[in-house]
Scaffold this active site. Structure first.
Site, PDB file in Angstrom:
ATOM      1  N   CYS A   1      51.680 103.641  19.939  1.00  0.00           N
ATOM      2  CA  CYS A   1      51.629 103.221  21.347  1.00  0.00           C
ATOM      3  C   CYS A   1      50.262 102.628  21.709  1.00  0.00           C
ATOM      4  O   CYS A   1      49.230 103.285  21.572  1.00  0.00           O
ATOM      5  CB  CYS A   1      51.954 104.425  22.231  1.00  0.00           C
TER       6      CYS A   1
ATOM      7  N   CYS B   1      63.553  87.517  20.117  1.00  0.00           N
ATOM      8  CA  CYS B   1      63.866  86.108  20.396  1.00  0.00           C
ATOM      9  C   CYS B   1      64.185  85.360  19.100  1.00  0.00           C
ATOM     10  O   CYS B   1      65.109  84.539  19.053  1.00  0.00           O
ATOM     11  CB  CYS B   1      62.697  85.436  21.108  1.00  0.00           C
TER      12      CYS B   1
ATOM     13  N   CYS C   1      58.023  86.682  19.668  1.00  0.00           N
ATOM     14  CA  CYS C   1      58.900  87.828  19.937  1.00  0.00           C
ATOM     15  C   CYS C   1      59.982  87.949  18.867  1.00  0.00           C
ATOM     16  O   CYS C   1      60.770  87.026  18.647  1.00  0.00           O
ATOM     17  CB  CYS C   1      59.526  87.669  21.327  1.00  0.00           C
TER      18      CYS C   1
ATOM     19  N   CYS D   1      48.432 104.565  24.425  1.00  0.00           N
ATOM     20  CA  CYS D   1      47.877 105.822  23.913  1.00  0.00           C
ATOM     21  C   CYS D   1      46.557 105.576  23.178  1.00  0.00           C
ATOM     22  O   CYS D   1      45.609 106.362  23.295  1.00  0.00           O
ATOM     23  CB  CYS D   1      48.876 106.501  22.968  1.00  0.00           C
TER      24      CYS D   1
END
EC number: 5.3.4.1
Length: 510
Positions: A399, A58, A55, A402
């Protein structure tokens, strides 16, 4: 023989205790299922970060988190910081409701039933100040000049109340204000030497800061509300750079109108352009937040896309309001003088600037495929055609949801390509905006039935070909619903906030 047996038992007990004791990395306790409860029992105050190794948010937090842990440990504080790899410790993550990364929880006295969510900034000072507010008095008593100086030096911003009578009504109002603000340290004093040190001869409140003018003196009657307003107006720099660390301060504040200067740090006269922006900011303290963004930085490219900007178009200025709906505004002039920026802000506050709606150019072949291509310029004409039932997907190119939907949507277009009054369409909502529809998450699916009353129906059914067909054949009833429900579903499906397809994630990145 008995002595040997007792020695073995003692060594075994020591081994077991050591096996469960948390390791430390940069003063941060490393927790897992085997030592989590032990850590809660051992430490009265424990802040725990649930993270994912991949991440980005993070990774950006890690050095500041470690810095905060080291600072508290050096002070001999009872507060400890810890971390849990939520991708490895899924049971712990589920137990504490982790739906995004990082999620940070504060545990007090080992209470696992209701840990408090950490919501302040992501710089070391923010973390330390928030924790001290949660574990000590709202304002610390400053008995001498050294204590006052230590408080002022401890943070980018600090507030001191100077009250000769610390039981006065004004002092009580000061404490009430201090209880509200988590990320700024507060101190209170009645010591005459401290009054003299900071040039005060009567009661007052001073905000100290390591930027701009250095300090602000509160004027007027001391009430909780007026103090909070004073702090809101003065706690941030006149111009603040958007970074991973400053984002919570920017978006967590009460000022919801932001003007953004997209300025590459490599540009000629960088300092001059930033100086013009700062000069304009002086007239709008507490009304408009002035933010600059390094448009060359790779982490900021999504923000440029959100505003329809390309790197080669920068430097540029845009304004956005972050109320219920995000609304963007564009200056009429490309000049970045202090005068032009000031004029633009005044005209916005007077309601004389219209929202800026982005639109791509209409492709020549927009209606040649089964799924029609909509842009801002042709949306009204197609979607609100009184003789057509138009089903539109509002999507973002990046996305993941999507991309999964794309082949199904193409099949739906193929199914209805020869239908006399059903149109299947799509619009890239990162590059096109329309006044009639506000898109909060991707993909958003909306149905525009054939009528003169401009009806819009949200689709919240199954994202399958059969689900879409039932919806269309029922005239927009089977599968209709509030798109807020769909937004929640997407967040549940994809818990990583860094990859969240909700447009609010873009707001967090600004």
């Amino acid at each position: 023989m008995l002595r040997r047996a007792l020695l073995c038992l003692a060594l075994t007990a020591l081994f077991r205790a050591g096996a469960g004791a948390p390791d430390e990395e940069d003063h941060v306790l490393v927790l897992h299922k085997g030592n989590f409860d032990e850590a809660l029992a051992a430490h009265k105050y424990l802040l725990v970060e649930f993270y994912a190794p991949w991440c980005g948010h993070c990774k950006a937090l890690a050095p500041e988190y470690a810095k905060a842990a080291g600072k508290l440990k050096a002070e001999g504080s009872e507060i400890r910081l810890a971390k849990v790899d939520a991708t490895e410790e899924s049971d712990l993550a589920q137990q504490y409701g982790v739906r995004g990364y990082p999620t940070i929880k504060f545990f007090k006295n080992g209470d696992t039933a209701s840990p408090k969510e950490y919501t302040a900034g992501r710089e070391a000072d923010d973390i330390v100040n928030w924790l001290k507010k949660r574990t000590g008095p709202a304002a610390s008593t400053l008995s001498d000049g050294a204590a006052a100086e230590a408080l002022v030096e401890s943070s980018e911003v600090a507030v001191i109340g100077f009250f000769k009578d610390m039981e006065s009504d004004s002092a009580k109002q000061f404490f009430l204000a201090a209880e509200v603000i988590d990320d700024i340290p507060f101190g209170i004093t009645s010591n005459s030497d401290v009054f003299s040190k900071y040039q005060l001869d009567k009661d007052g409140v001073v905000l100290f800061k390591k930027f701009d003018e250095g300090r602000n003196n509160f004027e007027g009657e001391v009430t909780k509300e007026k103090l909070l307003d004073f702090i809101k107006h003065n706690q941030l720099p006149l111009v603040i750079e958007f970074t991973e660390q400053t984002a919570p301060k920017i978006f967590g504040g009460e000022i919801k109108t932001h003007i953004l200067l997209f300025l590459p740090k490599s540009v000629s006269d960088y300092e001059g352009k930033l100086s013009n922006f700062k000069k304009a900011a002086e007239s709008f303290k507490g009304k408009i937040l002035f933010i600059f963004i390094d448009s060359d930085h790779t982490d900021n490219q999504r923000i440029l896309e959100f505003f329809g900007l390309k790197k080669e178009e920068c430097p540029a200025v845009r304004l956005i309001t972050l109320e219920e709906e995000m609304t963007k505004y564009k200056p009429e002039s490309d000049e970045l003088t202090a005068e032009k920026i000031t004029e633009f802000c005044h005209r916005f506050l007077e309601g004389k600037i219209k929202p800026h709606l982005m639109s791509q150019e209409l492709p020549d072949d927009w209606d040649k495929q089964p799924v029609k291509v909509l842009v801002g310029k042709n949306f009204e004409e197609v979607a609100f055609d009184e003789k057509k039932n138009v089903f539109v997907e509002f999507y973002a190119p990046w996305c993941g949801h999507c991309k999964q939907l794309a082949p199904i949507w193409d099949k739906l277009g193929e199914t209805y390509k020869d239908h006399e009054n059903i149109v299947i369409a799509k619009m890239d909502s990162t590059a096109n905006e329309v006044e009639a529809v506000k898109v909060h998450s991707f993909p958003t699916l909306k149905f525009f039935p054939a009528s003169a009353d401009r009806t819009v129906i949200d689709y919240n059914g199954e994202r399958t070909l059969d689900g879409f067909k039932k919806f269309l054949e029922s005239g927009g009833q089977d599968g209709a619903g509030d798109d807020d429900d769909l937004e929640d579903l997407e967040e549940a499906e994809e818990p990583d906030l860094e990859e969240d397809d909700d447009q609010k994630a873009v707001k967090d990145e600004l």
